[in-house]
Design an enzyme around this catalytic site. Structure first.
Site, PDB file in Angstrom:
ATOM      1  N   VAL A 195      -0.354 -11.441   2.355  1.00 54.20           N
ATOM      2  CA  VAL A 195      -0.674 -10.829   1.012  1.00 54.20           C
ATOM      3  C   VAL A 195       0.903 -11.246   1.208  1.00 54.20           C
ATOM      4  CG1 VAL A 195      -1.026  -9.117   0.313  1.00 54.20           C
ATOM      5  CG2 VAL A 195      -2.539  -9.847   2.105  1.00 54.20           C
TER       6      VAL A 195
ATOM      7  N   GLY B  81       2.472 -13.606   0.557  1.00 53.30           N
ATOM      8  CA  GLY B  81       2.963 -14.161   1.071  1.00 53.30           C
ATOM      9  C   GLY B  81       4.141 -15.908   0.473  1.00 53.30           C
ATOM     10  N   GLY B  82       4.065 -15.476  -0.982  1.00 52.31           N
ATOM     11  CA  GLY B  82       4.952 -16.866  -1.461  1.00 52.31           C
ATOM     12  C   GLY B  82       4.562 -18.234  -1.538  1.00 52.31           C
TER      13      GLY B  82
ATOM     14  N   LEU C 149      -0.061 -15.077  -6.554  1.00 55.08           N
ATOM     15  CA  LEU C 149      -0.547 -15.128  -7.807  1.00 55.08           C
ATOM     16  C   LEU C 149      -0.762 -16.820  -8.035  1.00 55.08           C
ATOM     17  CD1 LEU C 149       1.557 -12.490  -9.443  1.00 55.08           C
ATOM     18  CD2 LEU C 149      -1.030 -12.549  -8.635  1.00 55.08           C
TER      19      LEU C 149
ATOM     20  N   MET D 287      -3.672  -9.099  -4.752  1.00 49.08           N
ATOM     21  CA  MET D 287      -3.868  -8.340  -4.116  1.00 49.08           C
ATOM     22  C   MET D 287      -4.397  -6.739  -4.869  1.00 49.08           C
ATOM     23  SD  MET D 287      -0.410  -7.316  -3.091  1.00 49.08           S
ATOM     24  CE  MET D 287       0.838  -6.508  -4.726  1.00 49.08           C
TER      25      MET D 287
ATOM     26  N   LYS E 267       4.758  -8.826   4.168  1.00 45.54           N
ATOM     27  CA  LYS E 267       6.139  -8.751   4.690  1.00 45.54           C
ATOM     28  C   LYS E 267       7.619  -8.576   3.371  1.00 45.54           C
ATOM     29  CE  LYS E 267       8.893 -12.273   4.992  1.00 45.54           C
ATOM     30  NZ  LYS E 267       9.843 -12.250   4.041  1.00 45.54           N
TER      31      LYS E 267
ATOM     32  N   HIS F 119       7.422  -1.532  -0.607  1.00 47.47           N
ATOM     33  CA  HIS F 119       8.370  -0.890  -1.193  1.00 47.47           C
ATOM     34  C   HIS F 119       8.376  -1.748  -2.820  1.00 47.47           C
ATOM     35  CE1 HIS F 119      11.041  -4.870  -0.432  1.00 47.47           C
ATOM     36  NE2 HIS F 119      10.378  -5.064  -0.702  1.00 47.47           N
TER      37      HIS F 119
END
Length: 346
Positions: free
Chosen positions: A195, A197-198, A220, A240, A253, A257
């Protein structure tokens, strides 16, 4: 004051001076990366003199050797480089250490792009807004630049390249540690969705090391549109905050944050819906602050906490996960800055 108190106050003064000028270490390190000093020493394949360094610096027409000597003197004291006097009393020779090997740009694993990015004026400016954010709320980067870091990256190609290069170099190092430390955890997974994940580098590396896994890279639409094809990886676009593709496990990852607790709960509840009730699990890669931690990376984790302007201690992770339907979790420390937080719905 007695002698003991006088000594303690003197040490306290020294601590203030050291922290006051903490930026000097960072600036000297940035200078070394800009000049490519580690690369120059590495290219010679042996220790070299100070005079040999400027000859290999690109665009150097009239180098200032005395200024270079000052930079090297501090970096040698910090064990970034090593210096020794040859037995024939010739010029001092400089060589790489285990630290400066991480600055050699041709190495597969190097931190030079991260040094360059974190010391760029645009990235240093937000640090000057911490006090204002504490008084008024808000995020330092937006106060400094009037926009989020992602927006700046989308508008400024040079900044975007700087940011992507830094993220790529740290991703390689962190993923190597994750793949090595979490072998048993990945072995039991048939499918994994990354999620946020670029362009899919992380899940691709996990799938490469674990061919049993069917990988899904989820981000996206405009991000996934530029993602290359990887063996065993499917790219899916979406948000998401709306829904997450179903899989045996969800991998995230350094995603949470970026969001406040309320948004994190929304994301985590969607993760909970995406995985099986009994055997599903959530794998979060984030820094976990250990109050009494004395591991190699524990002190750096506190600095990263400020860097991310996130405040997630283990207790806060426990509460956040429980509120999202993950009552059981494990924290797995790995030899890098973040930890693996493994959470289960049952």
């Amino acid at each position: 004051m007695d002698a003991k108190e006088t000594e303690a106050m003197l040490r306290g003064q020294v601590a203030i001076w050291q922290n006051l000028f903490g930026f000097a270490d960072s600036m000297a390190l940035k200078c070394a990366v800009e000049l490519g000093i580690a690369d120059i020493i590495h290219s010679h394949g042996r220790p070299i003199t100070l005079d040999q360094i400027p000859a290999s610096i690109n665009g150097s027409s009239s180098p200032d050797i005395s200024s270079l000597a000052r930079i090297m003197r501090l970096l040698v004291r910090r064990d970034i480089f090593a210096a020794h006097q040859p037995s024939d009393s010739g010029d001092t020779l400089y060589e790489l250490t285990h630290s400066s090997r991480w600055l050699v740009k041709e190495s597969e694993y190097n931190l030079a792009p991260m040094v360059t990015m974190e010391n760029h004026p645009d990235l240093l400016a937000p640090w000057h807004y911490f006090g204002q954010c504490i008084k008024d709320g808000g995020m330092p980067f937006k106060k400094a630049h009037g926009m989020e870091v992602w927006e700046m990256a989308s508008k400024n190609p040079q900044f975007n390249t700087l940011f992507n290069d830094a993220m790529a170099c740290t991703n390689k190092i962190i993923l190597q540690a994750i793949v090595a430390a979490y072998q048993d955890g990945f072995r039991s997974i048939g499918s994994l969705v990354d999620v946020g994940g670029g362009i899919g580098e992380a899940v691709a590396q996990i799938v490469k090391a674990n061919p049993n896994i069917r990988g899904i890279n989820f981000d996206l639409p405009h991000v996934v549109a530029t993602a290359p094809a990887y063996p065993g990886v499917e790219h899916i676009n979406g948000s998401m905050f709306e829904s997450i593709p179903a899989a045996d496990a969800v991998f995230m990852k350094w995603v949470l944050h970026d969001w406040g607790d309320e948004d994190c709960v929304k994301i985590l509840k969607n993760c909970r819906k995406a995985i099986p009730e009994k055997l599903g699990k959530l794998i979060i890669i984030e820094s976990v602050l250990q109050q009494e931690g004395n591991g190699l990376f524990d002190d750096i984790a506190y600095i990263f906490d400020l860097l991310m302007f996130a405040h997630a201690t283990e207790l806060e992770w426990k509460n956040l996960l429980a509120a999202s339907g993950f009552p059981r979790y494990n924290i797995i420390k790995i030899p890098t800055i973040p930890s693996i937080i493994e959470a289960f719905p049952k």
